[in-house]
Enzyme design. Sequence first.
Site, PDB file in Angstrom:
ATOM      1  N   LYS A 127      13.557  23.521  58.027  1.00  0.00           N
ATOM      2  CA  LYS A 127      12.306  24.242  58.237  1.00  0.00           C
ATOM      3  C   LYS A 127      12.668  25.611  58.819  1.00  0.00           C
ATOM      4  CE  LYS A 127       9.171  20.459  58.293  1.00  0.00           C
ATOM      5  NZ  LYS A 127       8.507  20.533  56.983  1.00  0.00           N
ATOM      6  N   HIS A 164      13.046  12.684  49.389  1.00  0.00           N
ATOM      7  CA  HIS A 164      12.976  13.704  48.334  1.00  0.00           C
ATOM      8  C   HIS A 164      14.374  14.093  47.830  1.00  0.00           C
ATOM      9  CE1 HIS A 164       8.939  13.757  49.599  1.00  0.00           C
ATOM     10  NE2 HIS A 164       9.002  14.683  50.531  1.00  0.00           N
ATOM     11  N   HIS A 211       6.329  12.358  46.459  1.00  0.00           N
ATOM     12  CA  HIS A 211       5.623  13.311  45.603  1.00  0.00           C
ATOM     13  C   HIS A 211       6.568  14.211  44.801  1.00  0.00           C
ATOM     14  CE1 HIS A 211       6.116  16.177  48.953  1.00  0.00           C
ATOM     15  NE2 HIS A 211       5.910  17.118  48.075  1.00  0.00           N
TER      16      HIS A 211
HETATM   17  C1  BG6 Z   1       6.710  16.280  52.839  1.00  0.00           C
HETATM   18  C2  BG6 Z   1       7.276  16.472  54.212  1.00  0.00           C
HETATM   19  O1  BG6 Z   1       7.044  15.017  52.329  1.00  0.00           O
HETATM   20  O2  BG6 Z   1       7.224  17.279  51.978  1.00  0.00           O
HETATM   21  C3  BG6 Z   1       6.954  17.863  54.735  1.00  0.00           C
HETATM   22  O3  BG6 Z   1       6.733  15.496  55.081  1.00  0.00           O
HETATM   23  C4  BG6 Z   1       7.414  18.908  53.762  1.00  0.00           C
HETATM   24  O4  BG6 Z   1       7.545  18.082  56.011  1.00  0.00           O
HETATM   25  C5  BG6 Z   1       6.902  18.597  52.355  1.00  0.00           C
HETATM   26  O5  BG6 Z   1       6.913  20.155  54.197  1.00  0.00           O
HETATM   27  C6  BG6 Z   1       7.519  19.535  51.353  1.00  0.00           C
HETATM   28  O6  BG6 Z   1       6.926  19.329  50.107  1.00  0.00           O
HETATM   29  P1  BG6 Z   1       6.945  20.466  49.021  1.00  0.00           P
HETATM   30  O7  BG6 Z   1       6.335  19.840  47.818  1.00  0.00           O
HETATM   31  O8  BG6 Z   1       6.138  21.604  49.575  1.00  0.00           O
HETATM   32  O9  BG6 Z   1       8.382  20.838  48.842  1.00  0.00           O
END
Ligand code: BG6
Length: 481
Positions: free
Chosen positions: A334, A242, A180
Site C-alpha cells: 500500500k 490474489h 475478485h
Molecule cells: C482487496 C483487499 O481484496 O483487494 C484490498 O482487501 C485491496 O486491501 C483490494 O485494496 C485491491 O483490489 P483491486 O481490484 O483494486 O486491485
Amino acid sequence: MNIPSHIFTIFGASGDLTKRKILPALFHLFAEGRIGPDCIIVGTGRKQMDDETFRDLTLEALAEAGFGGGENAAKWCTGCIFYHCLGDGSPENYKRLGERLAGLEKEHGLPGNRAFYLALPPDAFPQVIENIGEAGLADSGGWSRLVIEKPFGRDLDSALRLNEHIHRWFEEDQIYRIDHYLGKETVQNLLVFRFANAMFESIWNRDRIDHIQITVAESLGVEHRARYYDKAGAVRDMVQNHIAQLLTMITMEVPGRFEPRAIMREKVKVLRSIMPLQPGDIVLGQYDAGDGKPGYRDEEGTGEDSITPTFAAIRLHVDTWRWKGTPIYIRTGKRMPVKTTQISVVFEHPPVCFFRAMEGCTPRPNILNISIQPDESFTLSFDVKKPGEPFTLESQDLHFSYADTFGRLPDAYETLLLDIMTGDQTLFVHADEVEASWKFFEPALDHGLPLARYAAGTWGPDEVAELLLREGRTWSVRQGG
Ligand code: BG6
C-alpha cells in the site's frame, strides 16, 4: 445465457461491499438484460428497516456508482429488491427469513433456487453459515449456493476449521469462495493467452525464461479499513489469495479440460510444489509518512506500535520440471507511487552476445509485460536496430491494449455474480486451493520477521531491491498504457 429464476440473498446488506460492488453489479446485469425480473434480491442484516428504506439505500448506492437517476433503476428496485431484518441473529429469526423467502418464491413463481452471499466480516461467517444450515434455508427444492468473500481463514488451521464447518451443511460444489481477481478479464485472459496460443508454450519454461515478477501496487493507504487490515496485513490481504491466483495461472501446466476441477487441480499442484519459504526469501515493510501522506501508524484505527506489514515481497521457486531454477519474485504494498498490477516475464539473454564489440549494443532480455490493471494490456519488448549510424540497439514494444480494442471491460463482480447464478465454479477458489496456499505462505505470517520501513509514495523498503540484486536482477515496472 439463460439465468435460472432465483432469490439472491445478501447477508450484510447495509455494508460497504454491498453498496460499492454487489448492488451496482447486480443492477448493471439487470440493465443490460443479462438477468431478468425473476432474479429477486433480498438484503438482510441486523438493522431494522423496511423494503422501501432498503430500496432508497440501493438507489443511493447506484447513484454513487454512476448508475443513478434512471427509470430502470427505480423499476428494478420496486420489482426486485426486498429487505428482511435478522434482528439479534437468533435461530428463530433465521426461521422467519426462511418463511419470507418461501413467501417471495410463491408470490413470484420461483422454483426455490437460492444463493446466499456472505458480505460480512470474516468472524461472522461460522455463525451465519450454521444458522442458514440449521434453519434449512438451503433445502428449498431448487439449487442452493453459498458465496463467501475473502479472507478465508487467517492461517492454515483456521481455514481447515472453516472448511470443515461449512461442509457440515454445504457440499464443495455448492460453495463459491470469491477472489475478485479471478473475475478480472485480464486474469482470465492469462488462460487464453497461454493455452489458446501455441507460440509461447514451447518457451514457457526454465530454459527460456530467466525469471518472473509479479507486482501488485496500490497508491492508496489503508483508508477506513484499519479495523480489518490491522489484523490482516499484506500477506493475508493480498498475497495468500490474489497473488497466489496470478502465480498459479502463470505457472500451471495445461489442464486436461477447460473445466473447474481440472483447472483447480493444476493450480493446487503448483502451490504444493513450491519450495518452502526461508526467512531470507521474505521482506516485510510498513509505510511511514511521505509524499504528504501520513504513516500507517498515524492512520485512523491503527496503533502507534502496530507491526502489521503493509508491504510484502517474496522470492520463491516452483520446484517442477518446467520451472526448476527460475525464480519468481512477488511484491505488493500500500502507498506505492502508482496503482498497478503487472506480471513481467523476463526471458533469457541471447546465449552469445553477437554485438558485444560495438558500444551501446548490449542486448536486453525480451520482457513480456502483462498488465492486469489499470491499463489492461500485453507488451512484448524486443531490440531493434536504431536507423542510421552509429550501429545502436534500441528496445521497442509490440503492444496490445484491451481498452483500445474492446472498450469497457465488465466489472469483476458482474462476471462472478453471473457465474454464481449459472453454477459455473471455474473462477472460484476450491477448498484444496485455499489450504495449499495458506500452507505455503505460512512462514510469511506472524513469525517475528523483521519489519522494514518505507516512506509512503515509494516502491517499498530498500531491502526489497536486494532480494533481486543479489541475483543480479532488478525490479521492472511498465509505466503507462
Ligand atoms: C482487496 C483487499 O481484496 O483487494 C484490498 O482487501 C485491496 O486491501 C483490494 O485494496 C485491491 O483490489 P483491486 O481490484 O483494486 O486491485
